[in-house]
Design a protein around this motif. Sequence first.
Motif, PDB file in Angstrom:
ATOM      1  N   LYS A  84      33.771  52.113   6.851  1.00  0.00           N
ATOM      2  CA  LYS A  84      33.257  51.964   8.217  1.00  0.00           C
ATOM      3  C   LYS A  84      33.817  50.715   8.880  1.00  0.00           C
ATOM      4  O   LYS A  84      34.253  50.730  10.030  1.00  0.00           O
ATOM      5  CB  LYS A  84      31.740  51.914   8.171  1.00  0.00           C
ATOM      6  CG  LYS A  84      31.082  51.883   9.540  1.00  0.00           C
ATOM      7  CD  LYS A  84      29.575  51.940   9.416  1.00  0.00           C
ATOM      8  CE  LYS A  84      28.929  51.921  10.800  1.00  0.00           C
ATOM      9  NZ  LYS A  84      27.434  51.956  10.702  1.00  0.00           N
TER      10      LYS A  84
ATOM     11  N   GLU B 109      36.260  50.517  12.052  1.00  0.00           N
ATOM     12  CA  GLU B 109      35.943  49.719  13.245  1.00  0.00           C
ATOM     13  C   GLU B 109      37.040  48.691  13.532  1.00  0.00           C
ATOM     14  O   GLU B 109      37.412  48.480  14.689  1.00  0.00           O
ATOM     15  CB  GLU B 109      34.600  49.024  13.037  1.00  0.00           C
ATOM     16  CG  GLU B 109      33.414  49.977  13.016  1.00  0.00           C
ATOM     17  CD  GLU B 109      32.118  49.245  12.741  1.00  0.00           C
ATOM     18  OE1 GLU B 109      32.210  48.024  12.461  1.00  0.00           O
ATOM     19  OE2 GLU B 109      31.044  49.874  12.801  1.00  0.00           O
TER      20      GLU B 109
ATOM     21  N   LYS C 145      40.034  50.483  14.960  1.00  0.00           N
ATOM     22  CA  LYS C 145      39.761  50.872  16.348  1.00  0.00           C
ATOM     23  C   LYS C 145      39.856  49.665  17.273  1.00  0.00           C
ATOM     24  O   LYS C 145      40.435  49.730  18.379  1.00  0.00           O
ATOM     25  CB  LYS C 145      38.385  51.496  16.430  1.00  0.00           C
ATOM     26  CG  LYS C 145      38.012  51.990  17.814  1.00  0.00           C
ATOM     27  CD  LYS C 145      36.643  52.643  17.801  1.00  0.00           C
ATOM     28  CE  LYS C 145      36.264  53.132  19.205  1.00  0.00           C
ATOM     29  NZ  LYS C 145      34.917  53.762  19.213  1.00  0.00           N
ATOM     30  N   LYS C 146      39.326  48.542  16.794  1.00  0.00           N
ATOM     31  CA  LYS C 146      39.403  47.311  17.602  1.00  0.00           C
ATOM     32  C   LYS C 146      40.845  46.863  17.782  1.00  0.00           C
ATOM     33  O   LYS C 146      41.255  46.432  18.869  1.00  0.00           O
ATOM     34  CB  LYS C 146      38.583  46.228  16.912  1.00  0.00           C
ATOM     35  CG  LYS C 146      38.472  44.950  17.724  1.00  0.00           C
ATOM     36  CD  LYS C 146      37.593  43.941  17.009  1.00  0.00           C
ATOM     37  CE  LYS C 146      37.482  42.657  17.830  1.00  0.00           C
ATOM     38  NZ  LYS C 146      36.621  41.661  17.154  1.00  0.00           N
TER      39      LYS C 146
END
Length: 785
Positions: free
Chosen positions: A109, A113, A116-117
């Motif tokens: 996870k 994240e 994606k950032k």
Amino acid sequence: MEVPRRPQPSSFTLALHNPASSAALSPLGAVEKVTKKDPKKEKLQEENDGATEKDQFGEETSSLDEDSGVSVFVDAPDETSELVDANANVRPSSEDSFSEEISEETLAKESKEAKKKTEEEEAAAKERAAQRQLMAIEELVQSERNYLRLLQISTVTIRSNLQKLQPPLANLDSMFLYIDEVIDVSSRLLSLLDRKHVHSADPLFLETLCDSFLSLSSDIETTYREYLANYNHITVVENSYKQKETLWNEVVRVIKASAPEVNATSLSFFLVMPVQRIARYPLLLQTIQKHTDRTHPAYALLEQTVHTSIALNCRINEYKRFREVADKYKKTETLTIKDKINRLNSHSIAKKTARLSQHFKHETGIATKLVDEEFDAVEGFFYVLEDGILQLLENVEMYLLHLQGFLACKTEEFDLDMDGEKAPICYKEITTALRQWILPTFENRMRTLIHKPLCALRDLLVGPRNLIRKRLDKLLDYEVLEAKSNLTYEEQAVANTYRTINTLLLNELPQFNGLALQMIWSMLGTFSCLHKDLSSDMEQLFQSFAQQLPHSSLDPGAFWEWAESAVLEGARRLETLCRSVEDTLNAPAVQPLSPSSQRRLKQLTDKHGSGKIYQVMSTVVGGRDLDLNLAKGELVAIINEADSRGDKRRWLVDAGGRRGYAPASKLIRYHQPTEDPPPSPHLTLPESTAGIRRHSYTPESRPMTVTSQPCFQVIAAYDFMARGNHEVSLRAGEPVRVLEPHDKRGNPEWSLVEARGGQRGYVPSNYLAITTMGTGPPGTYQPYC
């Protein structure tokens, strides 16, 4: 009796805060794992220790308060140890697997994240780079439009208003030199961008921009390098305006009125813009490249455009530096002797001394001279062109001078009493038309199309000639510095100056030679066309009078035969006239000598012979070493018809003891009467014969006397060898015809005669004798009588 055993719990769990630590427990359960300790819990642990039960196997079990969060497990050495070991091996592994599943889900996870950032940050960075790239492209295009608009204001509005000032501004047009070419290349660049109809935000616009710049790069370089090379002249002219306060205030007023929105106060505000613009191209293109992704389709083309703009600026700077060196050394300064003396200092004296020393080393062979065959060939061709241009200009000027002399002789204005004769009237009208229309037009075209370009080309020779001379001086300095290993700053500057001049001449002198040769051929072709036009105009003029001129009715063959015979007859008459003039000009100059001159004549004749005696025509003042000072009429003897260097314009002469050089143009052969032959009777022609003048016309009629007169014949009494073109050689007994019994100065010691072959010249009068041939019929005149 058996001892009862404690009931064993089927299973229990170790409550551990760190799941990973459970894996570190040994299967035997001999290690205690204790979590964080608390003082109250430690005290309670001590109280409970007193109530601990011990069995026969020595096993101890300690129970802590549930709030303590600490569990202790101690293994039993007997049968129970196997069960405990099994439970110990099973329970930690299940705990570890559960913890590992939780850790993997958390890490996945967090990684998702973070990815994606990162992608969001990269997208934001790309968006910012794209915006900055778009801003840089728009800045380049918009600044180019503003730049072009201001240049057009300065060229069209301000320039036209300044031209209206009275009195006119000096050298105003030279300030705007090459500005039209700059405006043209800038407008072409913008037109190429607008032609594609691509918006600046479109990715294809960058490719269009790079293609447009690369296609115009050569024109941009050619235009801007000439403008930048001329910019120093712009500042000089503007400073000359500023020195006159009233004039400069008027110029500023015109500038402010012509461009009120700009708020400019000088012409340099506009005229410096091309200098700034050409240096800004690489900066703007580098900014665009900085914010362009390497994966962009036009990135490679953009990189090439950036390198081209940088190289373009480097070449323009190098050309400007060459031009500054050329402008510095190609000027011809007219300095007085006082100015030259004021310029002398220790540095200049040392520099000239070193050059002279190096030159002497070259001449004596001590030092080797640097040889550049390529430059020597270019230099030799330049000097050949220079000599040809100067000779052509001299011939054209002489041609125009003769044409002016012909036009100044207006024979049609004289009344020759030819009224009523048709042919002379036609000739008079033709001559008037020639002198008033055809020939003046021809002269003006000659001066405009040939003479003025030749004069301009002659003036252009001064710059290259001075540069070639300065290169020779710098070459002598460079040869001295070449042997040194370490050079000072000043010495390095001298070496760089020589390299610059040499490179400049090797690059531009062949181009100058080619253009000069092309101009010469063009002017020669123009000269031929002018004469063709002149012949056409004259033919058209003569055709209008063709029916009124004699021989106009002849057929072409007969006409050309008549014209050829007339031309040959005219040429014969002209040759006779030229010979007569030559005889007149070459008449010997015999003057009475003083006693001292007679003694010198005898001395020189005895020493060198009569054929070596010359007389000084005008005073000679020696200006060089070994030159003689001679008075007019002084006699000298020729020793050698050239000086020690082979110059035939200076002769080595003997002035009766003194020996030295005298200019050959001021010496003429001295003709002295020969005293070797015995004296003969003085040549006197009969009065009846002497009274008849050659080529004379006497309209008066004389009564003829019917009487017979003796006929005489003149012959050469002795052999005579001519010593010049104005004399004629004779053999003893050869008959001659006496044309003049004296020379042109009236000296009877020389006579002008004509021999049998038609040759004419002077002979000593005492070499001639008169013999009688008998009597002839009345009124007869023999050719040699």
